[in-house]
Write a protein that holds these residues in place. Structure first.
Motif, PDB file in Angstrom:
ATOM      1  N   TRP A  17       0.833  -1.207   0.000  1.00 17.21           N
ATOM      2  CA  TRP A  17       0.000   0.000   0.000  1.00 17.21           C
ATOM      3  C   TRP A  17       0.864   1.251   0.000  1.00 17.21           C
ATOM      4  CZ3 TRP A  17      -4.731  -0.760  -1.444  1.00 17.21           C
ATOM      5  CH2 TRP A  17      -5.324  -1.992  -1.203  1.00 17.21           C
ATOM      6  N   MET A  20       2.023   1.926  -3.511  1.00 21.11           N
ATOM      7  CA  MET A  20       0.945   2.514  -4.316  1.00 21.11           C
ATOM      8  C   MET A  20       0.823   4.010  -4.025  1.00 21.11           C
ATOM      9  SD  MET A  20      -2.184  -0.162  -4.369  1.00 21.11           S
ATOM     10  CE  MET A  20      -1.801  -1.768  -3.717  1.00 21.11           C
ATOM     11  N   PHE A  24       1.495   7.586  -6.505  1.00 17.76           N
ATOM     12  CA  PHE A  24       0.629   8.752  -6.704  1.00 17.76           C
ATOM     13  C   PHE A  24       1.305  10.036  -6.234  1.00 17.76           C
ATOM     14  CE2 PHE A  24      -2.611   5.370  -6.813  1.00 17.76           C
ATOM     15  CZ  PHE A  24      -3.227   5.716  -8.005  1.00 17.76           C
ATOM     16  N   CYS A  45      -4.148  13.884  -7.929  1.00 15.23           N
ATOM     17  CA  CYS A  45      -3.468  12.628  -7.566  1.00 15.23           C
ATOM     18  C   CYS A  45      -4.064  12.010  -6.312  1.00 15.23           C
ATOM     19  CB  CYS A  45      -1.975  12.873  -7.405  1.00 15.23           C
ATOM     20  SG  CYS A  45      -1.182  13.246  -8.978  1.00 15.23           S
ATOM     21  N   LEU A  48      -7.299  10.329  -7.461  1.00 18.47           N
ATOM     22  CA  LEU A  48      -6.970   9.101  -8.194  1.00 18.47           C
ATOM     23  C   LEU A  48      -6.424   8.022  -7.255  1.00 18.47           C
ATOM     24  CD1 LEU A  48      -5.377  10.536 -11.453  1.00 18.47           C
ATOM     25  CD2 LEU A  48      -7.582   9.383 -11.213  1.00 18.47           C
ATOM     26  N   ALA A  49      -5.663   8.424  -6.245  1.00 14.88           N
ATOM     27  CA  ALA A  49      -5.118   7.459  -5.278  1.00 14.88           C
ATOM     28  C   ALA A  49      -6.249   6.807  -4.498  1.00 14.88           C
ATOM     29  CB  ALA A  49      -4.145   8.154  -4.332  1.00 14.88           C
ATOM     30  N   VAL A  51      -9.441   6.448  -5.354  1.00 19.69           N
ATOM     31  CA  VAL A  51     -10.219   5.576  -6.243  1.00 19.69           C
ATOM     32  C   VAL A  51      -9.408   4.324  -6.616  1.00 19.69           C
ATOM     33  CG1 VAL A  51     -11.253   5.404  -8.552  1.00 19.69           C
ATOM     34  CG2 VAL A  51     -11.648   7.430  -7.162  1.00 19.69           C
ATOM     35  N   GLY A  52      -8.147   4.509  -6.986  1.00 26.63           N
ATOM     36  CA  GLY A  52      -7.318   3.377  -7.391  1.00 26.63           C
ATOM     37  C   GLY A  52      -7.072   2.395  -6.260  1.00 26.63           C
ATOM     38  N   MET A  53      -6.796   2.905  -5.076  1.00 24.57           N
ATOM     39  CA  MET A  53      -6.522   2.021  -3.947  1.00 24.57           C
ATOM     40  C   MET A  53      -7.806   1.357  -3.448  1.00 24.57           C
ATOM     41  SD  MET A  53      -3.514   4.247  -2.148  1.00 24.57           S
ATOM     42  CE  MET A  53      -2.970   3.081  -0.924  1.00 24.57           C
ATOM     43  N   PHE A  55     -10.254   0.473  -5.436  1.00 22.04           N
ATOM     44  CA  PHE A  55     -10.461  -0.577  -6.430  1.00 22.04           C
ATOM     45  C   PHE A  55      -9.539  -1.765  -6.151  1.00 22.04           C
ATOM     46  CE2 PHE A  55      -9.522  -2.548 -10.575  1.00 22.04           C
ATOM     47  CZ  PHE A  55     -10.806  -2.960 -10.907  1.00 22.04           C
ATOM     48  N   ALA A  56      -8.267  -1.481  -5.843  1.00 23.81           N
ATOM     49  CA  ALA A  56      -7.319  -2.560  -5.520  1.00 23.81           C
ATOM     50  C   ALA A  56      -7.778  -3.323  -4.278  1.00 23.81           C
ATOM     51  CB  ALA A  56      -5.922  -1.977  -5.299  1.00 23.81           C
TER      52      ALA A  56
END
Length: 146
Positions: A17, A20, A24, A45, A48-49, A51-53, A55-56
Protein backbone atom coordinates in the motif's frame (compact mmCIF):
# COMPACT_ATOMS: atom_id res chain seq x y z
CA UNK A 1 2.35 -32.83 18.25
CA UNK A 2 4.48 -32.31 15.15
CA UNK A 3 5.86 -28.92 14.30
CA UNK A 4 4.35 -26.71 11.65
CA UNK A 5 5.97 -26.57 8.21
CA UNK A 6 5.40 -23.49 6.05
CA UNK A 7 4.78 -24.86 2.55
CA UNK A 8 3.87 -21.63 0.76
CA UNK A 9 3.86 -17.92 1.56
CA UNK A 10 2.84 -14.95 -0.57
CA UNK A 11 1.27 -12.45 1.82
CA UNK A 12 0.40 -8.90 0.94
CA UNK A 13 2.02 -6.51 3.38
CA UNK A 14 1.52 -2.90 4.35
CA UNK A 15 4.50 -1.97 2.19
CA UNK A 16 2.44 -2.77 -0.94
CA UNK A 17 0.00 0.00 0.00
CA UNK A 18 2.92 2.33 0.71
CA UNK A 19 4.33 1.74 -2.77
CA UNK A 20 0.95 2.51 -4.32
CA UNK A 21 0.69 5.78 -2.36
CA UNK A 22 4.28 6.64 -3.26
CA UNK A 23 3.45 6.23 -6.94
CA UNK A 24 0.63 8.75 -6.70
CA UNK A 25 2.84 11.16 -4.70
CA UNK A 26 5.49 10.88 -7.41
CA UNK A 27 2.85 11.65 -10.05
CA UNK A 28 1.84 14.77 -8.08
CA UNK A 29 5.49 15.88 -7.92
CA UNK A 30 5.85 15.40 -11.69
CA UNK A 31 2.69 17.44 -12.30
CA UNK A 32 4.05 20.28 -10.11
CA UNK A 33 7.37 20.09 -11.96
CA UNK A 34 5.45 20.41 -15.26
CA UNK A 35 3.85 23.64 -14.05
CA UNK A 36 0.58 22.51 -12.41
CA UNK A 37 -0.32 24.33 -9.22
CA UNK A 38 0.41 22.35 -6.05
CA UNK A 39 -3.19 22.28 -4.78
CA UNK A 40 -4.48 21.03 -8.15
CA UNK A 41 -1.83 18.30 -8.38
CA UNK A 42 -2.64 17.15 -4.83
CA UNK A 43 -6.40 17.10 -5.55
CA UNK A 44 -5.99 15.19 -8.83
CA UNK A 45 -3.47 12.63 -7.57
CA UNK A 46 -5.15 12.31 -4.17
CA UNK A 47 -8.52 11.61 -5.81
CA UNK A 48 -6.97 9.10 -8.19
CA UNK A 49 -5.12 7.46 -5.28
CA UNK A 50 -8.33 7.04 -3.29
CA UNK A 51 -10.22 5.58 -6.24
CA UNK A 52 -7.32 3.38 -7.39
CA UNK A 53 -6.52 2.02 -3.95
CA UNK A 54 -10.21 1.40 -3.20
CA UNK A 55 -10.46 -0.58 -6.43
CA UNK A 56 -7.32 -2.56 -5.52
CA UNK A 57 -8.77 -3.26 -2.05
CA UNK A 58 -11.99 -4.57 -3.62
CA UNK A 59 -10.16 -6.77 -6.15
CA UNK A 60 -7.83 -8.23 -3.49
CA UNK A 61 -10.80 -8.92 -1.20
CA UNK A 62 -12.59 -10.76 -4.01
CA UNK A 63 -9.43 -12.69 -4.92
CA UNK A 64 -9.04 -13.65 -1.26
CA UNK A 65 -11.99 -16.00 -1.54
CA UNK A 66 -9.87 -18.43 -3.61
CA UNK A 67 -6.26 -17.27 -3.34
CA UNK A 68 -4.11 -18.49 -0.48
CA UNK A 69 -1.55 -16.21 1.16
CA UNK A 70 0.09 -18.90 3.32
CA UNK A 71 -0.20 -22.68 3.44
CA UNK A 72 1.10 -24.52 6.50
CA UNK A 73 1.34 -28.24 7.16
CA UNK A 74 0.13 -28.75 10.73
CA UNK A 75 0.12 -32.42 11.71
CA UNK A 76 -2.56 -34.32 9.74
CA UNK A 77 -3.94 -31.24 8.02
CA UNK A 78 -3.23 -28.04 6.20
CA UNK A 79 -3.89 -24.53 7.46
CA UNK A 80 -4.66 -22.19 4.56
CA UNK A 81 -4.58 -18.48 5.32
CA UNK A 82 -6.58 -16.70 2.66
CA UNK A 83 -5.33 -13.56 0.89
CA UNK A 84 -6.32 -10.33 2.59
CA UNK A 85 -5.56 -6.72 1.65
CA UNK A 86 -4.59 -5.82 5.22
CA UNK A 87 -2.34 -8.73 6.17
CA UNK A 88 -3.72 -11.78 7.94
CA UNK A 89 -6.77 -13.34 6.31
CA UNK A 90 -9.21 -15.97 7.50
CA UNK A 91 -7.81 -19.45 8.12
CA UNK A 92 -9.30 -22.58 6.57
CA UNK A 93 -8.42 -26.02 7.97
CA UNK A 94 -8.07 -28.66 5.25
CA UNK A 95 -7.52 -32.38 5.92
CA UNK A 96 -4.68 -33.54 3.66
CA UNK A 97 -6.68 -36.49 2.31
CA UNK A 98 -9.52 -34.21 1.17
CA UNK A 99 -7.33 -31.85 -0.89
CA UNK A 100 -7.46 -33.30 -4.39
CA UNK A 101 -6.56 -32.53 -8.01
CA UNK A 102 -3.21 -30.85 -7.24
CA UNK A 103 -1.72 -29.22 -10.31
CA UNK A 104 0.86 -26.63 -11.28
CA UNK A 105 -0.22 -24.31 -14.06
CA UNK A 106 2.13 -22.79 -16.62
CA UNK A 107 0.02 -20.06 -18.25
CA UNK A 108 -0.56 -18.18 -14.99
CA UNK A 109 2.13 -19.66 -12.69
CA UNK A 110 0.29 -21.12 -9.73
CA UNK A 111 -0.43 -24.28 -7.80
CA UNK A 112 -4.10 -25.24 -7.62
CA UNK A 113 -6.08 -27.83 -5.73
CA UNK A 114 -9.68 -28.66 -4.96
CA UNK A 115 -11.28 -28.98 -1.55
CA UNK A 116 -14.95 -29.08 -0.58
CA UNK A 117 -16.09 -28.30 -4.14
CA UNK A 118 -13.91 -25.17 -4.43
CA UNK A 119 -10.67 -24.55 -6.23
CA UNK A 120 -7.91 -22.89 -4.22
CA UNK A 121 -5.02 -21.04 -5.87
CA UNK A 122 -1.47 -20.50 -4.65
CA UNK A 123 -0.05 -17.75 -6.93
CA UNK A 124 3.66 -18.40 -7.45
CA UNK A 125 4.82 -14.94 -8.60
CA UNK A 126 6.87 -13.53 -5.71
CA UNK A 127 6.07 -16.49 -3.45
CA UNK A 128 8.28 -18.54 -1.16
CA UNK A 129 7.64 -22.25 -1.70
CA UNK A 130 9.10 -25.28 0.10
CA UNK A 131 8.86 -27.54 -2.98
CA UNK A 132 10.11 -30.80 -1.39
CA UNK A 133 7.61 -30.51 1.48
CA UNK A 134 4.77 -29.44 -0.84
CA UNK A 135 5.42 -32.38 -3.16
CA UNK A 136 5.24 -34.74 -0.17
CA UNK A 137 1.78 -33.36 0.62
CA UNK A 138 0.72 -33.57 -3.05
CA UNK A 139 2.79 -36.41 -4.58
CA UNK A 140 0.51 -36.70 -7.63
CA UNK A 141 0.82 -33.04 -8.66
CA UNK A 142 0.61 -32.68 -12.41
CA UNK A 143 1.50 -29.81 -14.73
CA UNK A 144 -1.12 -28.19 -16.92
CA UNK A 145 -1.31 -25.13 -19.13
CA UNK A 146 -4.29 -23.65 -17.28
Amino acid sequence: MSEQVLLFQNRMGVSNWGYMALGFALAAAILVFQGTELWLAVVICGGLAIVGMAFAYLVITLMGRRNIAALTLDGPGLQAEMLSPLGNGRVVSIPIGEATDWRRTKTWPSVRFRYDGREFVLPLHGATVDWPALLKVAPGMRETLR
